[in-house]
Design an enzyme around this catalytic site. Structure first.
Site, PDB file in Angstrom:
ATOM      1  N   HIS A   1      49.156  38.108  46.924  1.00  0.00           N
ATOM      2  CA  HIS A   1      48.332  37.409  47.489  1.00  0.00           C
ATOM      3  C   HIS A   1      48.686  36.099  47.476  1.00  0.00           C
ATOM      4  O   HIS A   1      48.732  35.358  46.536  1.00  0.00           O
ATOM      5  CB  HIS A   1      47.181  37.546  46.263  1.00  0.00           C
ATOM      6  CG  HIS A   1      45.573  36.919  47.123  1.00  0.00           C
ATOM      7  ND1 HIS A   1      45.707  35.739  47.890  1.00  0.00           N
ATOM      8  CD2 HIS A   1      44.509  37.339  47.291  1.00  0.00           C
ATOM      9  CE1 HIS A   1      44.438  35.737  48.227  1.00  0.00           C
ATOM     10  NE2 HIS A   1      43.376  36.576  47.938  1.00  0.00           N
TER      11      HIS A   1
ATOM     12  N   HIS B   1      44.704  41.743  54.992  1.00  0.00           N
ATOM     13  CA  HIS B   1      43.765  40.988  54.028  1.00  0.00           C
ATOM     14  C   HIS B   1      43.673  39.800  54.609  1.00  0.00           C
ATOM     15  O   HIS B   1      44.451  38.922  54.576  1.00  0.00           O
ATOM     16  CB  HIS B   1      44.246  40.902  52.576  1.00  0.00           C
ATOM     17  CG  HIS B   1      42.999  40.364  51.432  1.00  0.00           C
ATOM     18  ND1 HIS B   1      42.737  39.145  51.555  1.00  0.00           N
ATOM     19  CD2 HIS B   1      42.267  41.185  50.870  1.00  0.00           C
ATOM     20  CE1 HIS B   1      41.978  39.043  50.694  1.00  0.00           C
ATOM     21  NE2 HIS B   1      41.430  40.420  50.126  1.00  0.00           N
TER      22      HIS B   1
ATOM     23  N   GLU C   1      39.342  44.460  53.276  1.00  0.00           N
ATOM     24  CA  GLU C   1      39.129  42.915  53.529  1.00  0.00           C
ATOM     25  C   GLU C   1      39.735  42.459  54.607  1.00  0.00           C
ATOM     26  O   GLU C   1      40.132  41.092  54.548  1.00  0.00           O
ATOM     27  CB  GLU C   1      38.898  42.476  52.530  1.00  0.00           C
ATOM     28  CG  GLU C   1      38.079  42.886  51.061  1.00  0.00           C
ATOM     29  CD  GLU C   1      38.158  41.892  49.941  1.00  0.00           C
ATOM     30  OE1 GLU C   1      37.069  41.705  49.198  1.00  0.00           O
ATOM     31  OE2 GLU C   1      39.333  41.512  49.682  1.00  0.00           O
TER      32      GLU C   1
ATOM     33  N   CYS D   1      35.274  33.411  51.501  1.00  0.00           N
ATOM     34  CA  CYS D   1      36.702  32.747  51.369  1.00  0.00           C
ATOM     35  C   CYS D   1      37.444  32.624  52.370  1.00  0.00           C
ATOM     36  O   CYS D   1      38.378  31.790  52.542  1.00  0.00           O
ATOM     37  CB  CYS D   1      37.431  33.804  50.252  1.00  0.00           C
ATOM     38  SG  CYS D   1      36.782  33.442  48.472  1.00  0.00           S
TER      39      CYS D   1
ATOM     40  N   CYS E   1      35.424  35.450  43.417  1.00  0.00           N
ATOM     41  CA  CYS E   1      35.980  34.639  44.175  1.00  0.00           C
ATOM     42  C   CYS E   1      35.412  33.512  45.003  1.00  0.00           C
ATOM     43  O   CYS E   1      35.735  32.369  45.193  1.00  0.00           O
ATOM     44  CB  CYS E   1      37.200  35.175  45.030  1.00  0.00           C
ATOM     45  SG  CYS E   1      36.453  36.187  46.077  1.00  0.00           S
ATOM     46  N   CYS E   2      34.386  33.797  45.659  1.00  0.00           N
ATOM     47  CA  CYS E   2      33.654  32.807  46.801  1.00  0.00           C
ATOM     48  C   CYS E   2      32.743  31.981  46.241  1.00  0.00           C
ATOM     49  O   CYS E   2      32.786  30.633  46.837  1.00  0.00           O
ATOM     50  CB  CYS E   2      32.613  34.072  47.693  1.00  0.00           C
ATOM     51  SG  CYS E   2      33.695  35.143  48.485  1.00  0.00           S
TER      52      CYS E   2
END
Length: 627
Positions: free
Chosen positions: A193, A253, A305, A323, A396-397
């Site tokens: 990531h 992603h 995603e 995000c 995460c958002c």
């Protein structure tokens, strides 16, 4: 040179220099409202969740050798990142509106982190508590460097806000550890990531430590060489399919791709490697032309995603993660600073007012993870597609949203040695380039922007105003004005205190037609007024008429209706348009050899997309078929 207080402060290679957050005061409009509810509701909620969700307790358990913390690990392996984004939000909010409680929270959290941090600098509660024998052994999905990146950004924000010496010390120990392992220690691993790259560059900008920049460059250069193990999602998922200089389109992603791009432009800005800027611009152009929702959202697939194929932009299956909107703004801001081209500010505006703004409820206490462009009445999937939620298991958002709202002042304007450039139009004041300006406007509800020079510099000085690409006829102080090739209208002359410039943008509501290859919405239209994309919610339609039975009447002209206050929504401008309510028999298959539908003329009403889902939770759609 004065240290700029903002999230991205590039070297002198940047075309424009951002204004610091203390030099920008937002006093009205949606941006001021977002910052108010962020301060009053969202950030307090986030601080509570740092305990409830396990983010802080996990780190206490990692520091158990200091006698604190017990019980099982809570949440995902990347749970630490929620705390780091929350810390960044608090730091920017402290810079904007200082409060003792913010400084105290940062110091208290830094103390927990310092006790949890290993002597060698490593810090990750999941791997220290759950898998101490797997440190850096599962980089394809461990998020270890991703979490580190968010820590670095939080530490930079706190240091620039003047409250984070202890947090910066923790971050630097971890960054020095990463340098020892991944730059000089021979480990060629890459986090699956991306995010640490842009964070390392910003840490370099703050501290002057060259090794952080070199590590960011190495991590970018090593992508596409098969160095990321397959997590089960494939190589495109983590952008490891091609070296970055060879890839032509964003894949996999969406959030990972967009954070990677921000890091790529950051490294260009510090090194001058033109090949990095060229490849990032090339992917941006492809993404905008073929993989961007009308709302500015990105990511059309729930599976992974991910970005889909070119023109694969289904409204009902849009993932368009919150995000991803934030990461897109980060990337576009850096491209704007690097090139001085207004098209990047245009996309920031589209994303801010639509894909990003829709992520949060009007009261600031509920959030969208996924931002679809259509919702049917009989939605039965998981809650991520339903109504906004207070929090998520994978959260995460929400803290990501909070950190961007707190730092909005850092994305509005820039300066050079000879003038100021306005990129987003918000009521308030700003200072830079030797001048102080006041902006008065009802934007985005109204198209008139009045800029008053409250303090003028000596001699000739330039004011640059972005002309949005959607404004079909624009006037500056009563005269028709066309922007230059970079999207800006420039006025260079000597100024005196009290001089005023008026920018009048064309706010005529208009029908937007999709590219013919976007199969999912072929034969449909959407409504846009100014920067705002509109949607049709069930709550606004005539009684007995369902949203999914509406079709826009041939030749219909949209009409703007100003509303000072709509329950649950607040101030808005609605759009009415002539439409047909279509009826068709429900006998047998939903297909026939000849048209069987009948229709009744009705008036359909649309509300700005960012204000949807604040009332009845009923059906909604952005794209409406033509009758």
């Amino acid at each position: 040179m004065e240290q700029i207080l903002g999230p991205a402060v590039p070297s002198s290679r940047a075309v424009w220099r951002p204004l610091g957050i203390p030099h920008v005061a937002i006093t009205g409009g949606p941006f001021a409202r977002w910052q108010r509810i962020n301060h009053e509701a969202s950030i307090p909620l986030g601080l509570e969740q740092m305990e409830r969700s396990g983010a802080l307790p996990n780190l206490r358990r990692a520091g158990a050798r200091a006698g604190e913390g017990d019980g099982p690990f809570q949440g995902y392996r990347f749970q630490d990142s929620d705390l780091y984004k929350q810390l960044e939000a608090v730091a920017w909010e402290h810079a904007r509106a200082p409060e003792t409680r913010y400084a105290e929270f940062i110091e208290q959290a830094a103390a927990v982190l310092a006790r949890a941090q290993r002597p060698d600098g490593y810090l990750n509660s999941h791997y220290q508590v759950v898998k101490p024998d797997k440190i850096y052994a599962e980089l394809e999905y461990s998020h270890e460097l991703y979490c580190a990146g968010h820590l670095f950004q939080a530490a930079v924000a706190a240091a620039r806000a003047g409250v984070g010496d202890s947090l910066l010390a923790v971050a630097r120990r971890f960054a020095d550890h990463l340098v020892e392992v991944f730059l000089t220690g021979g480990n060629d691993g890459i986090d699956g990531h991306a995010e640490v790259e842009t964070a390392l560059v910003e840490l370099h900008r703050l501290t002057g430590e060259r090794a952080y920049l070199e590590l960011a460059g190495k991590l970018i250069d090593n992508r596409g060489k098969g160095l990321i193990a397959d997590s089960g999602m494939g190589m495109l998922y983590a952008q490891d399919h091609l070296p970055v200089r060879e890839a032509d389109t964003p894949v996999g992603h969406a959030v990972r791709q967009l954070y990677l791009e921000a890091g790529i432009v950051d490294v260009y800005l510090e090194t001058g490697d033109e090949s990095l800027l060229e490849c990032s611009v090339r992917r941006w152009e492809d993404m905008v032309a073929t993989k961007t929702y009308i709302t500015g959202g990105h990511g059309s697939r729930h599976d992974g995603e991910a970005f889909g194929e070119r023109y694969e932009l289904p409204p009902d299956r849009a993932y368009s993660e919150s995000c991803a909107a934030i990461a897109s703004i980060h990337w576009n801001w850096r491209l704007l600073l690097a090139t001085g081209h207004g098209r990047y500010a245009d996309l920031i505006e589209r994303t801010l007012y639509n894909a990003f703004a829709a992520s949060t409820s009007a009261d600031g206490t509920r959030f969208f993870y996924v931002n679809p462009l259509q919702r049917r009445n009989d939605l039965v999937e998981d809650a991520y597609l339903g109504r906004r939620r207070e929090w998520f298991a994978c959260a995460c958002c929400p803290p990501n949203i909070m950190r961007l709202v707190a730092s909005l002042g850092g994305y509005l304007a820039t300066e050079t040695g000879t003038g100021l450039q306005l990129h987003q139009y918000v009521p308030g004041t700003l200072a830079g380039g030797g001048a102080r300006l006041r902006v008065d406007t009802g934007y985005p509800w109204e198209g008139l922007i009045r800029v008053t020079v409250e303090e003028a510099p000596v001699g000739a000085w330039e004011l640059a105003l972005r002309i949005p690409s959607w404004s079909e006829s624009t006037y500056v102080s009563g005269r028709l004005a066309n922007p230059g090739g970079d999207g800006y209208f420039r006025i260079r002359r000597p100024w005196t205190n009290g001089d005023t410039v008026e920018l009048q943008l064309d706010m005529t509501p208009r029908l937007m037609h999709p590219h013919h290859r976007i199969d999912a919405v072929r034969g449909s239209v959407a409504l846009q007024r100014g920067p705002l994309v509109y949607c049709f919610e069930q709550a606004d339609q005539p009684e007995g008429v369902e949203v999914d039975d509406l079709a826009i009447a041939p030749g219909a002209e949209p009409r703007a209706i100003t509303k000072d206050d709509v329950a649950g929504v607040g101030r808005t401008v609605l759009i009415e348009i002539d439409a047909a309510a279509v009826e068709q028999p429900r006998d047998g298959l939903p297909y026939a050899s000849k048209p069987l539908a009948t229709s009744t003329r009705v008036t359909a009403t649309a509300v700005p997309y960012f204000q949807w889902d604040n009332r009845d939770g009923g059906a909604m759609r952005v794209w409406m078929p033509l009758a």
